[in-house]
Scaffold this motif. Sequence first.
Motif, PDB file in Angstrom:
ATOM      1  N   UNK A 193      43.260  40.567  43.258  1.00  0.00           N
ATOM      2  CA  UNK A 193      42.635  40.293  44.563  1.00  0.00           C
ATOM      3  C   UNK A 193      43.358  39.671  45.482  1.00  0.00           C
ATOM      4  N   UNK A 194      44.083  38.510  45.080  1.00  0.00           N
ATOM      5  CA  UNK A 194      45.205  37.892  45.897  1.00  0.00           C
ATOM      6  C   UNK A 194      46.126  38.812  46.395  1.00  0.00           C
ATOM      7  N   UNK A 195      46.491  39.934  45.812  1.00  0.00           N
ATOM      8  CA  UNK A 195      47.356  40.889  46.599  1.00  0.00           C
ATOM      9  C   UNK A 195      46.610  42.036  47.611  1.00  0.00           C
ATOM     10  N   UNK A 196      45.293  41.825  47.384  1.00  0.00           N
ATOM     11  CA  UNK A 196      43.928  42.931  48.223  1.00  0.00           C
ATOM     12  C   UNK A 196      44.609  44.359  47.939  1.00  0.00           C
ATOM     13  N   UNK A 197      44.474  44.805  46.478  1.00  0.00           N
ATOM     14  CA  UNK A 197      44.868  46.111  46.239  1.00  0.00           C
ATOM     15  C   UNK A 197      43.487  46.889  46.473  1.00  0.00           C
ATOM     16  N   UNK A 198      43.988  48.196  47.044  1.00  0.00           N
ATOM     17  CA  UNK A 198      42.957  49.019  47.082  1.00  0.00           C
ATOM     18  C   UNK A 198      43.210  50.649  46.960  1.00  0.00           C
TER      19      UNK A 198
END
Length: 435
Positions: A193-198
């Motif tokens: 979530x901190x890396x904003x993985x999508x």
Amino acid sequence: MPDAAPRLRSLLEQLLGAPLRLRIRAWDGSQAGPPDAPTLVVRNRRALRRLLWKPGELGLARAWVAGDLGVEGDLYAVLERISGQIWERGDDARTLADTLRDPHSRAAVRGLIKLAGPALPPAPPREEVRRRGHLHTRRSDRRAISHHYDVGNAFYEIVLGPSMVYSCAYWSAPEPAGTLEEAQHDKLELVCRKLDLTPGKRLLDVGCGWGSMAMHAAREHGVNAVGITLSQEQAAYARKRVADEGLTDRVEIRVQDYRDVRDGPYDAISSIGMAEHVGAARYLEYATHLHGLLKPGGRLLNHQIARRPQLDESAYRVDEFIDAYVFPDGELAPLGTTVTQLERAGFEVRDVESIREHYALTLRRWVANLEAQGDRASRLAGAGRTRVWRLYMAASALAFERNRIGVNQVLAVRTPDSGASGLPLRSRVWATRQP
């Protein structure tokens, strides 16, 4: 009449100038000290010779690893009392090493030498690393990583449990409830979530271990992940896990040095418990290389143990036991130094989260796992290696609890020239498991 324990206790108290807060049981069966105190077992005279020749952490470690010293009762209690009374310098106390060198201690030292018996210092246990060559070359780093991680995957399965994550877990609930596996899941999810993985993004996991982070990111967030490690055993294990979960189209595991990664740009990089191996002399190179592998707007999550800063930085020394038996060539830097180096490399540091207490909880769970299957662990990795891991993890748990060391997640961005970081105005929006 057996009298080794009373004699040893009396001599130590003479040297320390204070009552010894431990019970001692010696090789001749004698015992001395408060009956309700934790017990240090001195199994032979060789233990005393090790401590006399190396009166510090290394001598203690050698005696423990060789089986010359043992503990009855609570290992943590023994370590706390030894650390507080014998090995650490306080405002009004001296270490045993200082005391042995004091001319006023000669009579007591002679008594210890007599009790230890006339013999040469014992050879170090075979588990001790013999340093060769320069620090933090590709060859020396491979050798150091192999020493620590190529102990046997089955051994690590005992210690780490099903998650096979060898870094600080994260307890999301208000109290440290839940299993270790749940807490490790929540740590991996927190990083994602901190890396904003999508879906569709590229992730590089530096120091990927047994593949847990890369697999979690691919399975739960749909990314294409590359995990790199210097350990052949880890890589083989991770590739099998990837294949077993049907993730070979999205997860690649490589045996590769971070300095040799050239296939950027990546959308995100995770470095979890790896940067401690980099070394101060190479840290800016490490940070700069990772910065270059990210696309503009890409994020780095650097999860790293930190030491407390010294007033005199030249006085800092690597822990002798850790360096000789656990993490050869490892170095800990203060948090401020790490942030400065990341910024010098071009990163914009956007968030720092200390999770020190979480690591103490994690380590206590690992110690409990190891103690529950100690005999099997000894058969797999050897009794000496098992003693190394038990001592290092228990001592580390106390170090985190006492704020002697910390661990931090630093979120940094390769901010583009436009200045648009891509982060929300309120960055702390990455809560994981809801209580």
